[in-house]
Enzyme design. Sequence first.
Site, PDB file in Angstrom:
ATOM      1  N   ASP A 157      -8.106  51.580 -67.684  1.00 39.50           N
ATOM      2  CA  ASP A 157      -7.093  51.116 -68.631  1.00 39.50           C
ATOM      3  C   ASP A 157      -5.766  50.835 -67.937  1.00 39.50           C
ATOM      4  OD1 ASP A 157      -6.474  50.349 -71.196  1.00 39.50           O
ATOM      5  OD2 ASP A 157      -5.745  52.312 -71.799  1.00 39.50           O
TER       6      ASP A 157
ATOM      7  N   ASP B 129      -9.425  52.845 -77.909  1.00 35.41           N
ATOM      8  CA  ASP B 129      -8.664  54.055 -77.606  1.00 35.41           C
ATOM      9  C   ASP B 129      -9.039  55.174 -78.571  1.00 35.41           C
ATOM     10  OD1 ASP B 129      -7.315  52.644 -75.584  1.00 35.41           O
ATOM     11  OD2 ASP B 129      -5.862  51.882 -77.028  1.00 35.41           O
TER      12      ASP B 129
END
Length: 419
Positions: free
Chosen positions: A169, A340
Amino acid sequence: MALTVALVKTLNPDGRSDGRAVSIASVYYSEQEGDSTAQKTFGSLINAAIFVGFVTIMTFVLVFLFKRGYTRFIYGYMCFAGFSIFFVMAGIISLQLLEAWHVAMDALSYFFMLYNFAVVGILSLFVWPAPMTLKQGYLTCTGVIVAYVFTWVPQWTTWTLLAAMAIYDLFAVLSPGGPLKELVEIAEERQVDIPALIYEARSSSVQRPQDVARTDPETAAVPLRGRPRRDRPQRAPGHDEANGNNRPSPSVATSADTTSVAADRLQAVHGEVSVVGGAHLPAQPQPPPGSGPGGAGGLIHQQAPHQQQQRPSVQHTSPPNVDEDPDFYLPDAIKLGLGDFIFYSLLVGRAAMYDLMTAAVAYLAIIAGLGATLLLLALYQKALPALPVSIALGISFYFAARFALEPVALTLSTNLVFF
């Protein structure tokens, strides 16, 4: 996250694992209880590398299709994937729940309800302009279903996979050639939405009559993206000083604001502001329409992590000449990628397989990490990855609670020191 923990405790209270549940996460190594620590470590690292590589390739493919303008193909694939989640995966989980709760239902009614649930979900997420609450509900169902399926991945592979996705990420959002960074930039340039499942949270506030009066009639029905915390009356540039007409015109609004204190009234006269009973100060130049916080430039500057794209109809919702202090200008929504939430729920669900106390500690650590990420967002004013801080804190506090807090708390509670 709470729903994922509830599903784990209801359907998998023993914490069983099955690498076949998510085949891409166990394509190289299938973890066994009797394997050595070295075998588990090496095999989980290879599994995580393969999974992250697959995600990277698919993200670059998404960027390529989005750049070439194949948006309908992207949404078509997302509709197919969403229907598979709502109909197939949700159907399997709901059957397990009915069996665990000893609830009887005929097959015809069950499939009718499941089919309608899946169709309404696809239409509300990708086709209809559905209410925000309905979209949030289906996005929550998607995250819970996918996170629960991922809790069946073996333990070592799960923790390695979470750490690898947090590192990925960072690369995808912050690096110059990152796929997510490029995806956001393309959406910004074209002024369109990112073709992805994004959870959006908005603050609920009641618009006051003076806010409606200051809005252009053509855009009065569109909510402002951010408003200052205090509203000050505005003064029109054309005041008739000779006739004592100092009230602002209701049809024209500029950025020469006045305060409500009578002793310090400001009057705009011939390009300067004269303070009653004081010295003359030069007037501030008027910003051009769309260049201030209420325009397009200020909106992107104040956006949340995944809210960089703008709809053209939203960019002109604020009056073009309203003098708003940037310190009081706040975004009205925060957007976060659904992936997420899936990995947050996976971490808490895996922690719940050991003990509810470790799950609570991991949950609090994730919330603290998300808060720290929002603080960094306010500091740097650009899109930031939401996984690294929360996943790092969640993993650290999980192992700290499991190997340090839980033995001490268990010993004290069994000896009735505290309970």
